[in-house]
Design a protein around this motif. Structure first.
Motif, mmCIF file in Angstrom:
data_model
loop_
_atom_site.group_PDB
_atom_site.id
_atom_site.type_symbol
_atom_site.label_atom_id
_atom_site.label_comp_id
_atom_site.label_asym_id
_atom_site.label_seq_id
_atom_site.Cartn_x
_atom_site.Cartn_y
_atom_site.Cartn_z
ATOM 1 N N SER A 1 1.049 -0.835 0.113
ATOM 2 C CA SER A 1 0.271 0.245 -0.271
ATOM 3 C C SER A 1 0.634 1.205 -0.075
ATOM 4 O O SER A 1 1.916 1.071 0.641
ATOM 5 C CB SER A 1 -0.721 0.106 1.212
ATOM 6 O OG SER A 1 0.068 0.022 2.208
ATOM 7 N N SER B 1 0.597 3.921 1.899
ATOM 8 C CA SER B 1 0.714 4.462 2.517
ATOM 9 C C SER B 1 2.024 3.631 3.125
ATOM 10 O O SER B 1 2.293 4.800 4.691
ATOM 11 C CB SER B 1 -0.802 4.085 3.391
ATOM 12 O OG SER B 1 -0.646 2.480 3.917
ATOM 13 N N GLN B 2 2.229 3.058 3.668
ATOM 14 C CA GLN B 2 2.852 2.370 4.117
ATOM 15 C C GLN B 2 4.864 3.126 3.368
ATOM 16 O O GLN B 2 5.577 3.576 4.455
ATOM 17 C CB GLN B 2 3.613 0.642 3.490
ATOM 18 C CG GLN B 2 2.556 0.004 4.835
ATOM 19 C CD GLN B 2 2.854 -1.374 3.760
ATOM 20 O OE1 GLN B 2 2.828 -1.745 2.473
ATOM 21 N NE2 GLN B 2 3.414 -2.107 4.439
ATOM 22 N N LYS C 1 4.918 6.401 1.813
ATOM 23 C CA LYS C 1 3.984 7.632 2.697
ATOM 24 C C LYS C 1 4.294 7.195 4.565
ATOM 25 O O LYS C 1 5.032 8.579 4.499
ATOM 26 C CB LYS C 1 2.613 8.319 2.507
ATOM 27 C CG LYS C 1 2.587 9.395 2.603
ATOM 28 C CD LYS C 1 0.893 10.068 2.565
ATOM 29 C CE LYS C 1 1.248 11.190 2.987
ATOM 30 N NZ LYS C 1 -0.087 11.610 2.576
#
Length: 134
Positions: free
Chosen positions: A81, A83-84, A86
């Motif tokens: 993902s 998000s990891q 980021k």
């Protein structure tokens, strides 16, 4: 079209990573063991050179070896993902902000000391006094 494997010198030139650092990255496990010729020389594929470029860019941005290892794992994991990624980037930004604050404090101290120093032929110097412990 895939180009044939290249030696460490060409890989270094193509990636911008020195041969010494390529060997180091292999030694610490940041990159995998590369193929070798019968004579024992390392050979690098296009994908390995691309990985070296990735590492070079991450180093240019100040990521640590540990962080680069994590980024490489995420880069190679198509199920990751974003998000990891980021989260790693934001963590690094916070570290950079801390370093910037530390450097600004060092600069301010040196500016203050430089202003206090007469810079003439006299031996007394507040800069050296501060370095010696005040």
């Amino acid at each position: 079209m895939t180009t044939p494997a290249c030696n460490i010198g060409r890989a270094a030139q193509a990636s911008g990573v020195s041969a010494k650092m390529i060997r180091h990255y292999e030694e610490i496990g940041l990159i995998g063991k590369t193929a070798r010729t019968e004579a024992g020389y390392r050979t690098y594929s296009d994908a390995e050179v691309h990985t070296l470029r990735f590492i070079k860019q991450a180093r240019n941005l100040g990521f640590s070896i540990k962080q680069i290892g994590a980024l490489l794992g995420l880069w190679q994991d198509q199920a990751r993902s974003s998000s990891q990624v980021k989260a790693l980037a934001l963590e690094h930004i916070a570290e950079l902000d801390d370093k910037i604050r530390e450097m600004q404090a060092m600069k301010a101290t040196l500016e203050r000391l430089a202003q206090c120093c007469h810079g003439d032929a006299r031996p007394d110097c507040p800069i050296l006094d501060e370095l010696a412990g005040g």
